[in-house]
Scaffold this active site. Structure first.
Site, PDB file in Angstrom:
ATOM      1  N   CYS A 172       0.802  -1.237   0.000  1.00 61.69           N
ATOM      2  CA  CYS A 172       0.000   0.000   0.000  1.00 61.69           C
ATOM      3  C   CYS A 172       0.834   1.286   0.000  1.00 61.69           C
ATOM      4  CB  CYS A 172      -0.991   0.010   1.159  1.00 61.69           C
ATOM      5  SG  CYS A 172      -0.277  -0.019   2.792  1.00 61.69           S
ATOM      6  N   MET A 231      -4.059   5.090  -2.258  1.00 64.71           N
ATOM      7  CA  MET A 231      -3.781   3.942  -3.119  1.00 64.71           C
ATOM      8  C   MET A 231      -3.888   4.260  -4.617  1.00 64.71           C
ATOM      9  SD  MET A 231      -2.840   1.815  -1.020  1.00 64.71           S
ATOM     10  CE  MET A 231      -2.396   3.055   0.170  1.00 64.71           C
ATOM     11  N   GLY A 271      -3.197   4.000   4.813  1.00 64.66           N
ATOM     12  CA  GLY A 271      -4.382   3.193   5.082  1.00 64.66           C
ATOM     13  C   GLY A 271      -4.324   2.428   6.385  1.00 64.66           C
ATOM     14  N   GLN A 272      -3.135   2.266   6.955  1.00 66.86           N
ATOM     15  CA  GLN A 272      -3.005   1.480   8.179  1.00 66.86           C
ATOM     16  C   GLN A 272      -2.530   2.381   9.329  1.00 66.86           C
ATOM     17  OE1 GLN A 272      -1.636  -2.764   7.610  1.00 66.86           O
ATOM     18  NE2 GLN A 272      -0.506  -1.761   5.993  1.00 66.86           N
TER      19      GLN A 272
END
Lengths: 115, 818
Positions: B170, B351, B388-389
């Protein structure tokens, strides 16, 4: 009984905003706080998850509501945490069970979710 | 005053909402405490949210050993008391019915309960048998100490660099974009840019659903009467589009051409910032020999401004329109916007750029147009990637858990960097291997290849992630493990997943507030929390698991688990100077292991001016953005805007802007030229659709947590394929009908969704990847960016068919499932 603290962003249209506040005041599921500019704090009590979703849908449908933000959730109740999903059981399914009506009747089908 | 519990809860909810409303209206600054306390038996503490990389802080309410309430944290600058639909359900992620509670070993095809001591010994013996064939696959959900411990075990203990995080899937292209532009990873700006920009450009980034709290922050500005222009540049209409002033829909892959078109116009119109470019930038292009050295692709070949200008000549608005489908006047609109000096422009992406077969170049070009136009280095003028994390930045990147990194942005291939790391870890010289390990895709390819055919990875230990669902082209990169008897898959997780289906050993892990932790979010903010509840059954911390295996290896006599004085690699001492046996679970919480590991780790952070403060400073704060530098009065000050003299203490006085880790060693950033290139696989007569994959608002990544939360599962119960109604009509598909989607890697059936939440253009399909039962990654391509090695999940060619014609589809296809 799921209880949430919500911040509702009201419309810039003063009349619409006032109407919205009045509509919330008369519903027993809502406790309405003091309005601060465009932002109206409310506590929302629902009978269950489905009721909670219905109330959110209703809020989003009001023309005087621009946005609904959730800032507090309490699930400290006999029923909460609710029966969790058993993903192992779901894993045995295949896509065919989601055809047609089942899929289209989910509340996600044709409207956006929470901001 | 006596009030019943129900009234009390209601009052608490209203108090929290009132405080946030006041803050948003500017009637109050951050409010210290809002909810009534003391009569409901709930105790509150702070933690960052477990889900995305935004880094919202929540207040976690605990009663009788259970998380019972969640509140947005008004003290947190990131979210100012707000949460998204996932965030306010985060507490329920702990309570899925099927939490793993005991170690399980596969015997005769069946997972059977075993003891922790047997599990730890099994892993240690696998490693002892073939230490060079062992790999760890980790995560941007690892806490910082967890990632640090795993990295130290592999690189400092086993002299083995086969460790990589899922951030490879990602964020790797963002990393190579930053490194090759500024010489150092991670954004220069921060979320404050969202509060200051006049124009926000979202590049392939559905911010309204993927980073909803940040998006709310921008929308709030409009509610306060501020003018901020939103531009959504994307391949499908989403909820973000609904709020945007401009929507520019481009053909997949052609964002490269659009950005070159903007650069072309800036030069042609003479609106680029010549002074900024002359003082702070050099020009670069791809090197003639990218294999000359490991860093050659990041350094590139020098080019003159004239050569750069000439390379861009092709990208006229009309030519860009031909490639991208975006009308030429819209390209001119963007060119004019970047040419203006009276506005501030912030670009965000996630992304859409990174999961791209030219992801590094997409990142570089975006940085390039900001540098060329001078829209850089002032609050509101910034190119900023979102993650995203929750700790893709803090752990995967900063801790250096990628196969070529050491902590603190050091490189395994650099002898000086190895030497410095060996010194900090008190290792004998030469312990750290100079050989770059296998990146994620290669690691799993080797694992799924028979040993006799060159499959040189025999054992993988997966921690805090779910590659059985998130890897691309799963048949090749994951499912091919089946039947390879000498391969061994270890999985540490909290629930059964697509990955545990093929696991040989499953370890039950503690999650989120069941353990101490630290994360680092998208804006360089390091965050800390304490354990609040116990994990279920015999689930244990991932960090303990790593240290326990390390100690078992030490006991078995593996030489790498000793430092140069013969002591255990993870020797941790208490305040009295006595060693605490933290490898023994009974003693793991005798002291704060997180603090001990973090204090060691933060010595690495100074090398690239990513300075971290002492652990205790993070206990007091809702996160601090590095570099966090001590002031003369002893306090610690965070940095919001890197490389800018007005805020970054490492910039020389009078320099204004200084890229102090410059690739070219002259304090200048690099503006790259990168041409538009076709995608690795494009639609053709046999596979006429573009297939894109991604996320949905309700579910977080592979859905292992959110699909177990009834409210979220109910709101979005299963995956689907988005399709344009006219494409569906031509094929006789009705809304909700199950159809076949097929690519050259395989096929799947799933319901079609027409005119739903998002709208794809003709010739395009979109499938989310959260649903374990409908694995879109069975059919994705897996082509990687040549520099970052990040796979492209956003583009491959596909076809569709009715279920009844599935047989004919199969017989006419030239390709079979791999």
């Amino acid at each position: 009984m799921p209880t949430s603290g919500l911040v509702i962003t009201l419309s810039a249209d003063a009349e619409l905003a006032a109407q919205t506040r009045a509509m919330l005041m008369v519903r027993r599921e809502f406790t309405v706080g003091e309005r601060n500019d465009h932002w109206l704090p409310v506590a929302m009590e629902a009978s269950d998850d489905a009721g909670s979703r219905d109330l959110h849908d209703w809020l989003h449908s009001l023309p005087g509501v621009e946005f609904v933000d959730v800032v507090y959730v309490n699930f400290d109740d006999d029923k909460y945490p609710p029966a969790a999903v058993d993903v192992r059981r779901l894993s045995q399914s295949d896509a065919s069970q989601y055809e047609g009506e089942n899929f289209l009747t989910t509340d996600a089908a044709n409207k956006p979710g929470e901001p | 005053m006596n009030i019943d519990r129900r009234s009390f809860v209601k009052l608490s909810a209203l108090a929290a909402a009132s405080a946030v409303a006041a803050t948003r209206a500017g009637a109050a600054t951050l409010v210290k405490s809002t909810a009534p306390t003391g009569t409901d038996g709930i105790t509150w503490d702070k933690a960052p949210c477990r889900f995305c990389g935004t880094g919202c802080h929540v207040r976690v309410g605990v009663k009788e050993g259970k998380v019972v309430a969640i509140q947005g944290d008004q003290l947190a600058e990131v979210n100012k008391g707000l949460l998204c639909v996932k965030g306010y359900h985060v507490g329920l992620a702990l309570y899925g019915k099927d939490r793993l509670t005991t170690p399980l070993l596969r015997r005769n095809g069946k997972l059977e309960p075993i003891s922790w001591s047997e599990a730890i010994e099994t892993i240690a013996k696998r490693i002892m048998t073939a230490p060079d064939k062992f790999a760890i696959y980790g995560s941007g959900q690892w806490t910082i100490p967890e990632g640090y411990a795993a990295n130290k075990l592999m690189k400092g203990g086993l002299s083995n660099n086969h460790i990589d995080p899922n951030a490879r899937l990602c964020m790797a292209s963002a990393v190579t974009g930053y490194l090759s532009t500024y010489g150092v990873d991670e954004p220069a700006g921060c979320y404050d840019d969202l509060d200051k920009c006049d124009v926000l450009i979202m590049w392939g980034n559905n911010m309204a659903e993927m980073h909803p709290v940040l998006f709310s922050r921008v929308i709030d500005r409009r509610s306060r009467g501020e003018k901020v222009t939103l531009i959504d540049i994307a391949t499908r209409r989403t909820r973000t589009t609904e709020f945007s002033d401009h929507y520019l829909e481009f053909k997949p892959q052609s964002d490269l051409a659009i950005m070159n078109g903007i650069a072309h116009l800036l030069i042609k119109n003479g609106t680029y910032d010549a002074k900024f470019v002359e003082r702070f930038c050099n020009f670069r292009q791809a090197p003639k020999d990218p294999t000359a050295t490991p860093t050659a692709p990041l350094i590139g070949d020098a080019m003159t401004f004239d050569a750069y200008k000439a390379a861009l000549e092709l990208y006229t608005p009309e030519h860009v329109e031909k490639i991208s489908g975006v009308p030429a006047e819209k390209i001119r609109f963007l060119g004019d916007l970047f040419g203006r000096k009276d506005i501030r422009i912030t670009s965000v992406w996630c992304m859409g750029f990174n999961q791209h077969s030219r992801g590094t170049n997409a990142n570089r070009l975006c940085h390039g147009i900001h540098l060329l136009s001078g829209h850089f280095g002032k609050p509101g003028d910034a190119p900023t990637s979102l993650t995203g994390q929750p700790s893709a930045c803090g752990t995967a990147r900063e801790v250096g858990t990628m196969c070529h990194f050491l902590p603190g942005g050091r490189l395994v291939a650099n002898p000086e960097h190895r030497k410095e790391s060996e010194k900090i870890w008190n290792l004998p010289e030469g312990r750290i291997s100079p050989k770059i390990g296998h990146h994620t895709v290669l690691m799993f390819e080797k694992f799924c290849t028979p040993t006799e055919k060159g499959g040189d990875i025999g054992t993988i230990w997966v921690q805090v992630t779910n590659p059985g669902q998130s890897l691309p082209n799963l048949h090749k990169l994951f499912k091919a493990k089946k039947g390879l008897e000498d391969k061994f898959l270890i999985v540490s997780d909290v629930y059964e997943t697509a990955t545990t289906e093929l696991a040989d050993l499953v370890l039950p892990s503690a999650m989120w507030v069941e353990k101490n932790g630290m994360f680092g979010n998208s804006e360089r903010r390091t965050q800390q929390w304490f354990k609040m509840v116990n994990p279920p059954g015999d689930a244990r911390d991932d960090c303990w698991q790593t240290i326990a295996v390390a100690h078992k290896l030490f006991e078995l006599g593996h030489p790498g688990l000793k430092d140069k004085d013969g002591r255990f690699l993870f020797t941790i001492k208490n305040d009295a100077g006595q060693e605490v046996p933290v490898w023994d679970w009974q003693h793991f919480y005798d002291l704060n292991v997180d603090k001990a590991l973090f204090e060691e780790y933060r010595t690495f952070s100074r090398y690239k001016h990513k300075d971290l403060a002492p652990y205790d400073e993070y206990v007091k704060a809702r996160g601090l953005r590095w570099p966090v530098v001590q002031q003369t009065n002893g306090s610690w000050r965070e940095t919001k805007f890197r490389f800018s003299e007005f805020d970054d203490p490492y910039v020389k006085k009078g320099a204004e802007i200084q890229f102090y880790h410059s690739v070219t060693k002259d304090d200048k950033a690099l503006i790259w030229f990168a041409p538009y290139e076709k995608a690795a696989e494009e639609p053709d007569a046999e596979y006429p659709f573009w297939l894109c994959t991604g996320r949905v608002l309700e579910h977080w990544h592979t859905g292992t947590m959110t699909m177990r939360i009834p409210q979220l599962q109910g709101a979005m119960p299963h995956a689907y394929v988005e399709m344009h109604p006219e494409d569906a009509s031509e094929r006789g598909f009705a809304n909700g009908e199950s159809i076949i989607v097929k690519t050259r890697r395989g096929e799947m059936k799933l319901p079609v969704w027409l005119n739903g939440r998002a709208k794809v253009p003709r010739g395009s399909l979109f499938i989310p990847f959260f649903d374990q039962r409908l694995l879109v990654n069975d059919i994705t391509l897996g082509e990687v960016d040549p520099i970052s090695k990040e796979p492209d999940y956003k583009k491959c060619a596909a076809t569709v068919g009715k279920l009844s014609t599935a047989d004919s589809l199969r017989s006419t296809s030239a390709e079979k499932r791999l």
